[in-house]
Design a protein around this motif. Structure first.
Motif, PDB file in Angstrom:
ATOM      1  N   GLY A 186      -2.700  -2.466  -6.929  1.00 24.84           N
ATOM      2  CA  GLY A 186      -2.882  -1.502  -5.869  1.00 24.84           C
ATOM      3  C   GLY A 186      -2.614  -2.064  -4.587  1.00 24.84           C
ATOM      4  N   LEU A 187      -2.758  -3.202  -4.284  1.00 25.53           N
ATOM      5  CA  LEU A 187      -2.483  -3.969  -3.331  1.00 25.53           C
ATOM      6  C   LEU A 187      -0.672  -4.267  -3.053  1.00 25.53           C
ATOM      7  CD1 LEU A 187      -5.267  -6.612  -2.298  1.00 25.53           C
ATOM      8  CD2 LEU A 187      -4.712  -4.371  -1.267  1.00 25.53           C
ATOM      9  N   ALA A 188      -0.288  -4.475  -4.152  1.00 26.78           N
ATOM     10  CA  ALA A 188       1.133  -4.960  -4.284  1.00 26.78           C
ATOM     11  C   ALA A 188       1.951  -3.598  -3.979  1.00 26.78           C
ATOM     12  CB  ALA A 188       1.813  -5.334  -5.542  1.00 26.78           C
ATOM     13  N   GLY A 189       1.476  -2.337  -4.685  1.00 25.74           N
ATOM     14  CA  GLY A 189       2.058  -1.170  -4.194  1.00 25.74           C
ATOM     15  C   GLY A 189       1.762  -0.639  -2.775  1.00 25.74           C
ATOM     16  N   MET A 190       0.500  -0.996  -2.071  1.00 24.99           N
ATOM     17  CA  MET A 190       0.535  -0.659  -0.675  1.00 24.99           C
ATOM     18  C   MET A 190       1.608  -1.594   0.070  1.00 24.99           C
ATOM     19  SD  MET A 190      -2.868  -1.310   1.718  1.00 24.99           S
ATOM     20  CE  MET A 190      -4.133  -0.637   0.192  1.00 24.99           C
ATOM     21  N   ARG A 191       1.748  -2.887  -0.288  1.00 27.98           N
ATOM     22  CA  ARG A 191       2.425  -3.671   0.653  1.00 27.98           C
ATOM     23  C   ARG A 191       3.731  -3.259   0.448  1.00 27.98           C
ATOM     24  NH1 ARG A 191       1.084  -8.379   2.739  1.00 27.98           N
ATOM     25  NH2 ARG A 191      -0.586  -8.484   1.299  1.00 27.98           N
ATOM     26  N   GLU A 192       4.139  -2.617  -0.527  1.00 27.69           N
ATOM     27  CA  GLU A 192       5.747  -2.304  -0.866  1.00 27.69           C
ATOM     28  C   GLU A 192       5.985  -1.110  -0.146  1.00 27.69           C
ATOM     29  OE1 GLU A 192       6.493  -1.957  -5.305  1.00 27.69           O
ATOM     30  OE2 GLU A 192       6.072  -3.907  -5.525  1.00 27.69           O
ATOM     31  N   GLN A 215      -4.865  -4.420   7.819  1.00 26.82           N
ATOM     32  CA  GLN A 215      -4.209  -4.098   8.962  1.00 26.82           C
ATOM     33  C   GLN A 215      -2.767  -3.950   8.660  1.00 26.82           C
ATOM     34  OE1 GLN A 215      -4.645  -5.963  12.903  1.00 26.82           O
ATOM     35  NE2 GLN A 215      -2.738  -5.996  13.152  1.00 26.82           N
ATOM     36  N   ILE A 216      -2.576  -2.460   8.903  1.00 26.84           N
ATOM     37  CA  ILE A 216      -1.132  -2.112   8.742  1.00 26.84           C
ATOM     38  C   ILE A 216      -0.460  -1.831  10.062  1.00 26.84           C
ATOM     39  CG2 ILE A 216       0.396  -0.243   7.851  1.00 26.84           C
ATOM     40  CD1 ILE A 216      -1.922   0.217   5.820  1.00 26.84           C
ATOM     41  N   THR A 217       0.675  -2.646  10.262  1.00 30.40           N
ATOM     42  CA  THR A 217       1.296  -2.468  11.500  1.00 30.40           C
ATOM     43  C   THR A 217       2.489  -1.918  11.299  1.00 30.40           C
ATOM     44  OG1 THR A 217       0.111  -4.674  12.156  1.00 30.40           O
ATOM     45  CG2 THR A 217       2.136  -3.796  13.487  1.00 30.40           C
ATOM     46  N   LEU A 218       2.950  -0.880  12.254  1.00 33.45           N
ATOM     47  CA  LEU A 218       4.326  -0.386  12.236  1.00 33.45           C
ATOM     48  C   LEU A 218       4.810  -0.499  13.709  1.00 33.45           C
ATOM     49  CD1 LEU A 218       3.201   2.905  10.233  1.00 33.45           C
ATOM     50  CD2 LEU A 218       5.231   1.236   9.425  1.00 33.45           C
ATOM     51  N   PRO A 219       6.249  -1.150  13.590  1.00 38.28           N
ATOM     52  CA  PRO A 219       6.631  -0.930  14.959  1.00 38.28           C
ATOM     53  C   PRO A 219       7.024   0.284  15.558  1.00 38.28           C
ATOM     54  CG  PRO A 219       8.352  -1.522  13.198  1.00 38.28           C
ATOM     55  CD  PRO A 219       7.092  -1.647  12.764  1.00 38.28           C
ATOM     56  N   GLU A 245       3.567   8.835   7.354  1.00 35.39           N
ATOM     57  CA  GLU A 245       2.161   9.499   7.154  1.00 35.39           C
ATOM     58  C   GLU A 245       1.680   9.360   5.649  1.00 35.39           C
ATOM     59  OE1 GLU A 245      -0.608  13.327   8.045  1.00 35.39           O
ATOM     60  OE2 GLU A 245       1.495  13.481   8.551  1.00 35.39           O
ATOM     61  N   SER A 246       2.601   9.666   4.628  1.00 33.46           N
ATOM     62  CA  SER A 246       2.423   9.346   3.301  1.00 33.46           C
ATOM     63  C   SER A 246       2.155   8.117   2.946  1.00 33.46           C
ATOM     64  CB  SER A 246       3.663   9.895   2.473  1.00 33.46           C
ATOM     65  OG  SER A 246       3.314   9.707   0.947  1.00 33.46           O
ATOM     66  N   ALA A 247       2.848   6.973   3.465  1.00 33.67           N
ATOM     67  CA  ALA A 247       2.445   5.452   3.325  1.00 33.67           C
ATOM     68  C   ALA A 247       1.019   5.254   3.689  1.00 33.67           C
ATOM     69  CB  ALA A 247       3.544   4.631   3.829  1.00 33.67           C
ATOM     70  N   LEU A 248       0.688   5.701   5.101  1.00 30.80           N
ATOM     71  CA  LEU A 248      -0.640   5.265   5.560  1.00 30.80           C
ATOM     72  C   LEU A 248      -1.479   6.019   4.734  1.00 30.80           C
ATOM     73  CD1 LEU A 248       0.176   5.463   9.307  1.00 30.80           C
ATOM     74  CD2 LEU A 248      -0.078   3.630   7.889  1.00 30.80           C
TER      75      LEU A 248
END
Length: 134
Positions: A93-99, A121-125, A41-44
């Motif tokens: 910002g995008l690098a941190g998001m990706r990490e 698009q953020i995808t989580l299994p 939830e925090s990452a999203l």
């Protein structure tokens, strides 16, 4: 981004709505009712914050859509705008998001055709959300 306090997804969505409203950008949201582990939830929430910052700084958008859906065995958070799109230069910002997304087992895909807005698009299994099957 270092030192920014993470919030829940609903709180971040409220902050996004206010920030976009102050810039006269309309927000459409559709969030599936999903119980998320705190780290995910925090990452999203942080991804939504960064995406909102990018829309306000760069996109020149009139509309933003945020959608959280379960598709097959995945959870997807899609953030899209109708802005100018084009050359996305990954910065801190995008690098941190990706990490952050990778750290919780997910991936980030970016589509930004020139003149066609930007779609993150953020995808989580499901295993990242529920844990491995017994």
């Amino acid at each position: 981004v270092v030192g920014i306090r993470a919030t829940g997804l609903q709180a971040e969505l409220a902050a996004t709505r206010l920030a976009l409203l102050s810039a006269d950008v309309h927000l459409d949201q559709r969030l599936a009712p999903v119980d998320l582990p705190p780290a995910i939830e925090s990452a999203l929430a942080m991804a939504l914050r960064e995406a909102t910052t990018n829309v306000l700084r760069h996109a020149r958008a009139n509309r933003v859509e945020v959608e959280l859906v379960q598709v097959d065995h995945e959870l997807q958070l899609v953030i899209s705008d109708d802005g100018r799109g084009g050359d996305v230069r990954p910065g801190n910002g995008l690098a941190g998001m990706r990490e952050r997304i990778a750290a919780v087992g997910g991936r980030l895909d970016i589509d930004s055709p020139s003149g066609g807005g930007t779609r993150l698009q953020i995808t989580l299994p499901r295993t990242a959300i529920e844990g491995p099957a017994p």
